[in-house]
Design an enzyme around this catalytic site. Structure first.
Site, PDB file in Angstrom:
ATOM      1  N   LYS A 251       6.780   9.277   1.947  1.00 54.85           N
ATOM      2  CA  LYS A 251       6.316   8.107   1.199  1.00 54.85           C
ATOM      3  C   LYS A 251       6.956   6.775   1.596  1.00 54.85           C
ATOM      4  O   LYS A 251       6.945   5.818   0.835  1.00 54.85           O
ATOM      5  CB  LYS A 251       6.470   8.312  -0.331  1.00 54.85           C
ATOM      6  CG  LYS A 251       5.973   9.624  -0.864  1.00 54.85           C
ATOM      7  CD  LYS A 251       4.660  10.075  -0.294  1.00 54.85           C
ATOM      8  CE  LYS A 251       3.466   9.276  -0.714  1.00 54.85           C
ATOM      9  NZ  LYS A 251       2.237   9.787  -0.029  1.00 54.85           N
TER      10      LYS A 251
ATOM     11  N   GLY B  72       5.926   5.058   4.257  1.00 51.51           N
ATOM     12  CA  GLY B  72       4.995   4.287   5.081  1.00 51.51           C
ATOM     13  C   GLY B  72       4.706   4.979   6.409  1.00 51.51           C
ATOM     14  O   GLY B  72       4.378   4.336   7.408  1.00 51.51           O
TER      15      GLY B  72
ATOM     16  N   THR C  81       2.159   7.045   7.319  1.00 48.54           N
ATOM     17  CA  THR C  81       0.767   7.008   7.772  1.00 48.54           C
ATOM     18  C   THR C  81       0.429   5.634   8.342  1.00 48.54           C
ATOM     19  O   THR C  81      -0.262   5.519   9.357  1.00 48.54           O
ATOM     20  CB  THR C  81      -0.170   7.334   6.577  1.00 48.54           C
ATOM     21  OG1 THR C  81       0.374   8.451   5.881  1.00 48.54           O
ATOM     22  CG2 THR C  81      -1.579   7.636   7.038  1.00 48.54           C
TER      23      THR C  81
ATOM     24  N   THR D  65       7.114  13.352  11.727  1.00 47.20           N
ATOM     25  CA  THR D  65       7.941  14.350  11.040  1.00 47.20           C
ATOM     26  C   THR D  65       8.614  13.731   9.821  1.00 47.20           C
ATOM     27  O   THR D  65       8.927  12.538   9.817  1.00 47.20           O
ATOM     28  CB  THR D  65       9.029  14.933  11.963  1.00 47.20           C
ATOM     29  OG1 THR D  65       9.734  15.944  11.223  1.00 47.20           O
ATOM     30  CG2 THR D  65      10.038  13.892  12.447  1.00 47.20           C
ATOM     31  N   HIS D  66       8.806  14.577   8.805  1.00 44.00           N
ATOM     32  CA  HIS D  66       9.619  14.165   7.650  1.00 44.00           C
ATOM     33  C   HIS D  66      11.009  14.816   7.719  1.00 44.00           C
ATOM     34  O   HIS D  66      11.790  14.695   6.782  1.00 44.00           O
ATOM     35  CB  HIS D  66       8.947  14.589   6.340  1.00 44.00           C
ATOM     36  CG  HIS D  66       7.758  13.745   5.968  1.00 44.00           C
ATOM     37  ND1 HIS D  66       7.715  12.379   6.143  1.00 44.00           N
ATOM     38  CD2 HIS D  66       6.565  14.086   5.398  1.00 44.00           C
ATOM     39  CE1 HIS D  66       6.555  11.915   5.715  1.00 44.00           C
ATOM     40  NE2 HIS D  66       5.837  12.920   5.258  1.00 44.00           N
TER      41      HIS D  66
ATOM     42  N   SER E  90       6.091   6.464  -5.437  1.00 41.60           N
ATOM     43  CA  SER E  90       5.070   6.976  -4.537  1.00 41.60           C
ATOM     44  C   SER E  90       5.160   8.502  -4.425  1.00 41.60           C
ATOM     45  O   SER E  90       4.141   9.202  -4.417  1.00 41.60           O
ATOM     46  CB  SER E  90       5.244   6.317  -3.158  1.00 41.60           C
ATOM     47  OG  SER E  90       4.145   6.582  -2.354  1.00 41.60           O
TER      48      SER E  90
ATOM     49  N   SER F  26      -4.321  -2.867   8.095  1.00 40.11           N
ATOM     50  CA  SER F  26      -3.933  -3.413   6.788  1.00 40.11           C
ATOM     51  C   SER F  26      -4.257  -2.381   5.702  1.00 40.11           C
ATOM     52  O   SER F  26      -5.090  -1.481   5.901  1.00 40.11           O
ATOM     53  CB  SER F  26      -4.708  -4.706   6.500  1.00 40.11           C
ATOM     54  OG  SER F  26      -6.076  -4.388   6.368  1.00 40.11           O
ATOM     55  N   PHE F  27      -3.606  -2.520   4.565  1.00 38.55           N
ATOM     56  CA  PHE F  27      -3.827  -1.587   3.455  1.00 38.55           C
ATOM     57  C   PHE F  27      -5.319  -1.501   3.118  1.00 38.55           C
ATOM     58  O   PHE F  27      -5.873  -0.409   2.991  1.00 38.55           O
ATOM     59  CB  PHE F  27      -3.015  -2.037   2.232  1.00 38.55           C
ATOM     60  CG  PHE F  27      -3.111  -1.095   1.077  1.00 38.55           C
ATOM     61  CD1 PHE F  27      -2.278   0.014   0.998  1.00 38.55           C
ATOM     62  CD2 PHE F  27      -4.045  -1.294   0.071  1.00 38.55           C
ATOM     63  CE1 PHE F  27      -2.369   0.909  -0.054  1.00 38.55           C
ATOM     64  CE2 PHE F  27      -4.149  -0.399  -0.988  1.00 38.55           C
ATOM     65  CZ  PHE F  27      -3.303   0.684  -1.052  1.00 38.55           C
TER      66      PHE F  27
ATOM     67  N   MET G 230      -7.371   0.271   5.912  1.00 39.64           N
ATOM     68  CA  MET G 230      -7.090   1.717   5.983  1.00 39.64           C
ATOM     69  C   MET G 230      -7.637   2.416   4.742  1.00 39.64           C
ATOM     70  O   MET G 230      -8.143   3.531   4.819  1.00 39.64           O
ATOM     71  CB  MET G 230      -5.584   1.968   6.150  1.00 39.64           C
ATOM     72  CG  MET G 230      -5.136   1.741   7.593  1.00 39.64           C
ATOM     73  SD  MET G 230      -3.376   2.084   7.894  1.00 39.64           S
ATOM     74  CE  MET G 230      -3.249   3.843   7.570  1.00 39.64           C
TER      75      MET G 230
HETATM   76  P1  A3P Z   1       2.184   3.803  -2.607  1.00 35.12           P
HETATM   77  O1  A3P Z   1       2.089   5.214  -3.134  1.00 35.12           O
HETATM   78  O2  A3P Z   1       3.345   3.023  -3.158  1.00 35.12           O
HETATM   79  O3  A3P Z   1       0.892   3.065  -2.750  1.00 35.12           O
HETATM   80  P2  A3P Z   1       3.464   7.861   3.517  1.00 35.12           P
HETATM   81  O4  A3P Z   1       2.401   7.595   4.511  1.00 35.12           O
HETATM   82  O5  A3P Z   1       4.841   7.934   4.076  1.00 35.12           O
HETATM   83  O6  A3P Z   1       3.102   9.057   2.675  1.00 35.12           O
HETATM   84  O7  A3P Z   1       3.539   6.609   2.539  1.00 35.12           O
HETATM   85  C1  A3P Z   1       2.512   6.384   1.625  1.00 35.12           C
HETATM   86  C2  A3P Z   1       2.693   5.009   1.015  1.00 35.12           C
HETATM   87  O8  A3P Z   1       2.349   4.009   2.005  1.00 35.12           O
HETATM   88  C3  A3P Z   1       1.760   4.790  -0.143  1.00 35.12           C
HETATM   89  O9  A3P Z   1       2.457   3.907  -1.034  1.00 35.12           O
HETATM   90  C4  A3P Z   1       0.573   4.104   0.519  1.00 35.12           C
HETATM   91  O10 A3P Z   1      -0.228   3.379  -0.372  1.00 35.12           O
HETATM   92  C5  A3P Z   1       1.310   3.188   1.484  1.00 35.12           C
HETATM   93  N1  A3P Z   1       0.452   2.744   2.574  1.00 35.12           N
HETATM   94  C6  A3P Z   1      -0.414   3.458   3.311  1.00 35.12           C
HETATM   95  N2  A3P Z   1      -1.054   2.684   4.191  1.00 35.12           N
HETATM   96  C7  A3P Z   1      -0.571   1.436   4.027  1.00 35.12           C
HETATM   97  C8  A3P Z   1      -0.841   0.169   4.642  1.00 35.12           C
HETATM   98  N3  A3P Z   1      -1.754   0.047   5.608  1.00 35.12           N
HETATM   99  N4  A3P Z   1      -0.152  -0.920   4.205  1.00 35.12           N
HETATM  100  C9  A3P Z   1       0.768  -0.803   3.211  1.00 35.12           C
HETATM  101  N5  A3P Z   1       1.064   0.363   2.589  1.00 35.12           N
HETATM  102  C10 A3P Z   1       0.406   1.469   2.997  1.00 35.12           C
END
Ligand code: A3P
Length: 322
Positions: free
Chosen positions: A69, A71, A73, A156-157, A186, A276-277, A280
């Site tokens: 969580k 960031g 992805t 990887t985590h 998250s 961008s959020f 995506m």
């Molecule tokens: P939130 O749950 O706070 O919204 P991971 O990919 O490590 O699982 O992280 C997921 C978190 O990254 C989620 O946060 C998700 O919304 C956020 N996220 C995914 N894509 C994003 C993007 N393009 N810009 C900003 N945040 C992003």
């Protein structure tokens, strides 16, 4: 059981396991602890741990390493796009990120028996394409990661100590850090949303697990500490989620320089927009939707939840969460 990494794996038992399984309905097959580090994983992790430790890294590999969580992805999508899809015309661009930039340690969450003709495998296009004839039981994502064409971007985590020390001397690692409060919210949402975690406890319960390092993937501070200790290695790039959000172009420039893609400012600007959020979220190709709890999805949203700071969260009503 002693792993090649030098960690001792011990299955959780008794009251500790009972408490976890009461709060997390997804951990039916049990959990294990690795020491040193008190890392916590599903019991199936030992099946893949040595293969992951001894994974054959290649020069040119880029590893996106994070605690869940932070960031991951977003960073996967940025790096994969920089290396493979600068013109936004790659035929596989709509495949889930975890297939294009495979999630190396994902196999510990998959069921013990994955029949090659099961619905999960039908939705795993990269395994069908790249691992023809391979047995999914030997690790679906492990085998995809080994087989994807170069340049390979791999997620990887797991923390550094579960990889062979040669990792950093061969591959480049982008390690993403995020404000722990945002990671907490998250991960709480993620653990409720995904049935393979199936968290049913309260926010307060989850806080105890998070602070004590008793969530799957262990303690966030220990994970970050292992990366921080290696911060001067030229093949490690530390990236902060908050910096990426506040000054995306500047961070994309640093990333591009680190992985050697030599992109122009104009190309980086377009990649920033594409990743961008909002964009995506609009493409939303999270392949884990089949594993969502639909009530939580409807109430609190899916994977692309908020992507913002914890103090912008709605104030939880005490009655509902605590
Ligand atoms: P939130 O749950 O706070 O919204 P991971 O990919 O490590 O699982 O992280 C997921 C978190 O990254 C989620 O946060 C998700 O919304 C956020 N996220 C995914 N894509 C994003 C993007 N393009 N810009 C900003 N945040 C992003």
């Amino acid at each position: 059981m002693l792993l090649d990494s030098g960690h001792k794996a011990t299955l959780l038992e008794g009251e500790e396991l009972a408490q976890q399984q009461k709060d997390f309905h997804g951990y039916k097959e049990g959990l294990l602890r690795l020491n040193p580090g008190r890392w916590l994983y599903t019991a199936r992790f030992t099946k893949f741990a040595n293969k992951i430790y001894n994974f054959k890294w290649k020069t040119g590999d880029v590893v996106v390493m994070t605690f869940p969580k932070c960031g991951t992805t977003w960073t996967q999508e940025i790096i994969w796009t920089m290396r493979n899809n600068v013109n936004f015309d790659h035929p596989l661009a709509m495949e889930p990120a975890m297939d294009r930039a495979p999630f190396l340690d994902c196999d510990m969450f998959l069921p013990e028996e994955i029949a090659p003709d099961s619905p999960f495998m039908a939705e795993c296009p990269s395994f069908q394409r790249l691992c023809r004839g391979a047995d999914p039981k030997d690790g679906v994502y492990l085998q995809i990661a080994a087989a994807i064409p170069e340049p390979r971007t791999i997620k990887t985590h797991l923390p550094f100590s579960l990889f062979h020390p040669s990792l950093l001397d061969t591959a480049k690692v982008v390690y993403v850090v995020r404000n722990p409060k945002d990671v907490f919210f998250s991960y709480l949402h993620h653990s409720r949303l995904l049935v393979d975690h199936g968290f049913v406890g309260s926010m307060k319960d989850f806080m105890k697990y998070f602070i004590n390092g008793d969530l799957v993937y262990g303690a966030y501070d220990e994970h970050v500490k292992e990366a921080w200790e290696r911060r001067d290695h030229p093949n490690l790039h530390l990236l902060f989620y908050e910096d990426l959000k506040a000054n995306t172009l500047k961070e994309l420039r640093k990333l591009s320089d680190f992985i050697g893609t030599e992109l122009t400012d104009d190309e980086l600007k377009k990649i920033a927009e594409y990743t961008s959020f909002d964009q995506m979220k609009a493409r939303d190709n999270d392949k884990l939707k089949d594993f969502y709890n639909h009530d939580i999805w409807k109430k609190d949203g899916g994977f692309f939840r908020k992507g913002q700071k914890w103090w912008l969260e709605e104030k939880p009503s005490r009655g509902r969460h605590c």
